[in-house]
Design an enzyme around this catalytic site. Sequence first.
Site, short mmCIF file in Angstrom:
data_model
loop_
_atom_site.label_atom_id
_atom_site.label_comp_id
_atom_site.label_asym_id
_atom_site.label_seq_id
_atom_site.Cartn_x
_atom_site.Cartn_y
_atom_site.Cartn_z
N ARG A 169 -11.51 -0.52 -5.07
CA ARG A 169 -11.96 0.78 -4.85
C ARG A 169 -13.47 1.09 -5.53
NH1 ARG A 169 -7.14 4.50 -6.59
NH2 ARG A 169 -7.30 3.04 -8.18
N ASP A 217 -8.06 -4.37 -7.59
CA ASP A 217 -8.68 -2.87 -7.19
C ASP A 217 -9.87 -3.07 -6.46
OD1 ASP A 217 -9.27 -0.06 -6.78
OD2 ASP A 217 -8.31 0.53 -8.80
#
Length: 196
Positions: free
Chosen positions: A130, A128
């Site tokens: 983000r 991930d």
Amino acid sequence: MTKIKYNYSNLANLPTAYGSFKIQSFKDEKGNEHAILIKGDVENRADVPVRIHSECLTGDAFSSLKCDCNYQLNYALEYISMFGFGIIIYLRQEGRGIGFFNKINAYNLQDNGRNTIEANHDLGLNNDEREYSAAVEVLNKLNIQSVKLMTNNPLKIEYLKKYGINVIDRVSVISKKNTFNDQYLEVKKHQLSHML
């Protein structure tokens, strides 16, 4: 967290299938253009329902069944509309932050048996990529006192709390399984610790 300069558009009306919202765009110094949807009077308010939604072109626009993004976005729109006030912060960080090009390459690897995490690793990417500094900026700008965060992702809650956002409650967004997203949801639950 590094302070990023943001540039905000004017507010505009946005009638939707779930009722009327206000919409505003904002741009960070990297040139990424994000969006805020606001229902009702939220400034200086506590207990505000908030959905921080990362862009998913395949799900949000094309109604892909490979993920649960479209369902989560529409659930948030409906929930906030019924609640009477709330915020959706739409962040342009496609494919858990890896970008659309890499996401489609990851899809190809998934078509050949890899799961979402394995596909990212095969491309030399993290699980991930983000981050949520833009969401923190928006919530601080609106002087939101506390939020009821609509998420299944514990890392999102931890990130907001780390940077001073008062998360008083979590609203579950339980997604519907189908034959195309079953493995995807299992990976989110067992390998990414999402609260499904």
